[in-house]
Design a protein around this motif. Structure first.
Motif, PDB file in Angstrom:
ATOM      1  N   LEU A  37       0.623  -1.295   0.222  1.00 23.54           N
ATOM      2  CA  LEU A  37      -0.071   0.071   0.192  1.00 23.54           C
ATOM      3  C   LEU A  37       0.782   1.306  -0.006  1.00 23.54           C
ATOM      4  N   GLY A  38       1.928   1.260   0.810  1.00 27.12           N
ATOM      5  CA  GLY A  38       2.849   2.484   0.692  1.00 27.12           C
ATOM      6  C   GLY A  38       3.244   2.614  -0.351  1.00 27.12           C
ATOM      7  N   VAL A  39       3.969   1.485  -1.090  1.00 28.93           N
ATOM      8  CA  VAL A  39       4.530   1.850  -2.388  1.00 28.93           C
ATOM      9  C   VAL A  39       3.513   2.580  -3.596  1.00 28.93           C
ATOM     10  N   ALA A  40       2.393   1.885  -3.429  1.00 29.67           N
ATOM     11  CA  ALA A  40       1.170   2.534  -4.475  1.00 29.67           C
ATOM     12  C   ALA A  40       1.073   3.932  -4.003  1.00 29.67           C
ATOM     13  N   LEU A  41       1.035   4.254  -2.848  1.00 31.71           N
ATOM     14  CA  LEU A  41       0.847   5.728  -2.401  1.00 31.71           C
ATOM     15  C   LEU A  41       1.749   6.458  -2.826  1.00 31.71           C
ATOM     16  N   ALA A  42       3.276   6.230  -2.611  1.00 31.18           N
ATOM     17  CA  ALA A  42       4.297   6.712  -2.863  1.00 31.18           C
ATOM     18  C   ALA A  42       4.380   6.992  -4.502  1.00 31.18           C
ATOM     19  N   ALA A  43       4.001   6.178  -5.180  1.00 30.96           N
ATOM     20  CA  ALA A  43       4.173   6.138  -6.677  1.00 30.96           C
ATOM     21  C   ALA A  43       3.229   7.510  -7.175  1.00 30.96           C
ATOM     22  N   GLY A  44       1.990   7.294  -6.661  1.00 28.80           N
ATOM     23  CA  GLY A  44       1.085   8.327  -6.667  1.00 28.80           C
ATOM     24  C   GLY A  44       1.589   9.959  -6.311  1.00 28.80           C
ATOM     25  N   LEU A  45       2.095   9.866  -5.129  1.00 30.03           N
ATOM     26  CA  LEU A  45       2.896  11.217  -4.619  1.00 30.03           C
ATOM     27  C   LEU A  45       3.598  11.667  -5.285  1.00 30.03           C
ATOM     28  N   HIS A  46       4.667  10.767  -6.205  1.00 28.59           N
ATOM     29  CA  HIS A  46       5.864  11.234  -6.790  1.00 28.59           C
ATOM     30  C   HIS A  46       5.462  11.963  -8.187  1.00 28.59           C
ATOM     31  N   ARG A  47       4.107  11.670  -8.644  1.00 25.65           N
ATOM     32  CA  ARG A  47       3.673  12.394  -9.783  1.00 25.65           C
ATOM     33  C   ARG A  47       3.337  13.560  -9.418  1.00 25.65           C
ATOM     34  N   VAL A  48       2.942  13.754  -8.306  1.00 30.67           N
ATOM     35  CA  VAL A  48       2.252  15.276  -7.733  1.00 30.67           C
ATOM     36  C   VAL A  48       3.436  16.078  -7.311  1.00 30.67           C
TER      37      VAL A  48
END
Length: 351
Positions: free
Chosen positions: A280-291
């Motif tokens: 879950l943390g990796v998924a959220l990190a990937a999303g935050l990286h784009r923003v």
């Protein structure tokens, strides 16, 4: 049976052997995990050798937790505030993470592990180790399983994540890569100041009733001193190593009386739940990286559910600000504890 004081000294002597051994083996956070493994071995294999009702001295553990808190808090500098515009997004993501991670952990312990609802709820929190144990015990949870799962959560995170990132990057990270938040050349004349700051931080954590106050109180005090420029100090490396040995020994002794079968089952459940949380943390990190544009690996360690000190050390390995990572971990812990407190009060009011 050994007297209590002699037992404590013997355990610390064992820690002094296990820490350097773990470092020689290249383990992450060796001066914590080595003594933890050594004392856990004593607690599970030779509990009959310990004095009846023996527990590791809590004042000793608290004082050395304060040292770790001071070390981390001293990393909070005015430069950290320049990134404040990103905190709304990252703190929001941490809030989502805490809710979803707790839910996934609960489902695994409840339906895969077969734990009762109360034990599964308090044992699956993604933070607030000591608070979860205290509230869960008061709520009637199975203290043995609750304590075991909470400690295993942290052990799995501080072991698996540094190893995984080391394989990904191609070189050791964190303490295994020689990173430290301490200095080797701190003069002995600074030691009284460090002790006074530690005692003051412990008092602050107690008065304000901060979550994990033994560490967050000194951390808050050191952060304020650092931000205001009133006082700056460094923690010597030998003292940090000693603090980790004491803390690791105290954690390992929590396993006193647990059977190896129960530990193996708990370890399997911990691997499942921590694996789900990290995914879950990796998924959220990937999303935050784009923003935000923040590096994915830095965001991943920001979401990791445990091991504040080791995550800060990994941040140093990645040339990231360890205070940024630590600040988000403290928010995760505080949010978890606040939610736990609210749920606990609602449970008490329920007919």
């Amino acid at each position: 049976m050994l007297p209590r004081t002699v037992t404590t000294l013997a355990l610390l002597a064992l820690a002094a052997l296990c820490g350097p051994l773990a470092q020689a083996l290249g383990l992450p956070l060796p001066y914590l995990l080595g003594p933890l493994a050594g004392s856990a071995l004593v607690a599970t294999v030779w509990p009959h050798r310990l004095p009846e009702g023996y527990t590791f001295p809590q004042p000793l553990r608290q004082m050395f937790l304060a040292i770790i808190g001071l070390m981390i808090g001293a990393q909070v500098t005015p430069a950290l505030l320049t990134e404040a515009h990103q905190y709304l997004l990252t703190f929001g993501a941490i809030t989502v993470f805490v809710g979803l991670a707790h839910g996934m952990g609960y489902a695994i312990l409840r339906h895969v592990g077969g734990y009762d609802a109360t034990t599964a709820f308090y044992a699956s929190t993604p933070g607030g180790l000591y608070e979860s144990i205290a509230m869960g015990e008061a709520a009637g949870a199975d203290l043995t399983r609750l304590m075991m799962q909470q400690f295993l959560r942290i052990i799995v995170v501080v072991t698996a994540l540094p190893l995984g990132l080391s394989l990904w990057i191609g070189e050791p990270v964190g303490s295994a890569g020689g990173m430290t938040l301490a200095r080797a050349d701190v003069p002995w004349s600074d030691l009284p100041l460090i002790v006074l700051a530690g005692l003051g931080g412990l008092a602050l954590g107690h008065v304000l009733r901060l979550p994990a106050g033994q560490m967050t109180g000194p951390m808050a005090l050191a952060a304020v001193l650092s931000l205001t420029g009133w006082l700056g100090f460094e923690i010597p490396q030998w003292l940090v190593n000693l603090a980790q040995m004491v803390i690791g020994t105290a954690l390992g002794m929590r396993f006193t009386g647990l059977s190896r079968g129960l530990l193996l089952r708990g370890a399997g459940l911990s691997l499942l739940s921590v694996g789900a949380m990290l995914t879950l943390g990796v998924a959220l990190a990937a999303g935050l990286h784009r923003v935000t544009g923040e590096a994915v690996d830095v965001l991943v360690i920001t979401f990791a559910p445990g091991g504040v000190t080791e995550m800060a050390l990994i941040a140093l390995s990645l040339q990231a600000n360890p205070a940024f990572v630590t600040l988000h971990h403290i928010y995760r812990i505080m949010l978890t504890v606040v939610v736990l407190g609210m749920v606990t009060r609602l449970r008490r009011r329920a007919p």
